[in-house]
Write an enzyme that holds these catalytic residues in place. Structure first.
Site, PDB file in Angstrom:
ATOM      1  N   SER A 182      44.042  56.212  67.611  1.00 12.25           N
ATOM      2  CA  SER A 182      44.709  57.515  67.637  1.00 12.25           C
ATOM      3  C   SER A 182      44.624  58.072  69.043  1.00 12.25           C
ATOM      4  CB  SER A 182      44.028  58.481  66.666  1.00 12.25           C
ATOM      5  OG  SER A 182      44.501  59.806  66.863  1.00 12.25           O
ATOM      6  N   TYR A 220      36.479  62.591  63.494  1.00 14.46           N
ATOM      7  CA  TYR A 220      37.643  61.700  63.520  1.00 14.46           C
ATOM      8  C   TYR A 220      37.940  61.252  64.951  1.00 14.46           C
ATOM      9  CZ  TYR A 220      42.426  60.007  63.027  1.00 14.46           C
ATOM     10  OH  TYR A 220      43.557  59.242  63.069  1.00 14.46           O
TER      11      TYR A 220
END
Length: 254
Positions: free
Chosen positions: A145, A158
């Site tokens: 990501s 995350y």
């Protein structure tokens, strides 16, 4: 890599980015695709005829990458059905939205789950499939990501897990060389059920609209754009240890 006749395993391959990647591989001539899911049984059932209509034999398997026994069983199943595995796409991931300023809201359980699924889960899969990938001179792509590069994202846990996945990508590129190439794709904000689940349909629509005003390419990536990058890396025979950001150029404006 010539994708025609290959066998690919895509974790979290029945929805969103994983689904787009599974279908893109089938469309590119893969002989077999194995897509895993944890909760999306209905979507898994729908995926099989779609992939097979594109010419690939398709198999969906319930598997939790946080469970090493399940991961090793997945590898055995894929080899039993297809006799080989050329490609592994580590797409399965998890998060819980927690505002970055609210440190007390981010629990130890949130940290453990993010790291166990997003990082250690990818490692478990790489380890389980390494013999088959080596035998096939195959390739592995991790779905990271843009949150692994910058502060932000759904939570501190995350973003940290995705930064660790980028480092794992580099380390695995060395560990599995020279027979297996390992790369990553780092999506930005992608129009998927994942995003609407985090922000709600209206919330995500507004978030995406606001981003498009500043993103250089003035577009919100879809799952198919991430799948394009995955297939692009699979075709690059002398590229390993790299990551491609797919965000319409958003990262250059940070």
């Amino acid at each position: 890599m010539d994708l025609r006749g290959t066998v690919a395993v895509i974790t979290g391959g029945c929805t969103g980015i994983g689904r787009a990647t599974t279908l893109a591989l089938a469309r590119a001539g893969a002989a077999g695709v194995v897509a895993t899911y944890r909760r999306s049984a209905a979507e898994a059932a729908e995926l099989v005829p779609e992939a097979e209509a594109l010419g690939a034999r398709a198999l969906t398997e319930r598997a939790d990458v946080a469970d090493d026994f399940a991961v090793r069983a997945l590898a055995a199943t894929a080899l039993r059905h297809f006799g080989r595995v050329d490609i592994l796409v580590n797409n399965a991931g998890t998060t819980r939205a927690v505002p970055e300023h609210d440190l007390d809201a981010l629990t130890d359980a949130d940290w453990h789950e993010a790291l166990d699924v997003n990082v250690v889960g990818a490692f478990r899969c790489a380890r389980a499939f390494a013999p088959a990938l080596r035998a096939a001179s195959g390739a592995l792509v991790n779905i990271a990501s843009v949150s692994g590069y910058r502060a932000g994202g759904s939570s501190l846990a995350y973003g940290t897990s995705k930064a660790a996945l980028l480092q794992l990508t580099r380390n695995l590129a060395g560990a599995l060389a020279p027979h297996v190439r390992v790369n990553a794709v780092a999506p930005g904000t992608v129009a998927t059920r994942w995003q609407t689940g985090l922000h709600g349909a209206e919330g995500f629509a507004e978030r995406a609209r606001a981003e498009r005003e500043t993103v250089p390419l003035r577009a919100t990536p879809g799952p198919e754009h991430v799948a394009q990058a995955v297939l692009g890396l699979l075709h690059m025979d002398l590229v390993t240890g790299e990551a491609v950001i797919v965000d319409g150029g958003k990262h250059i404006r940070y």
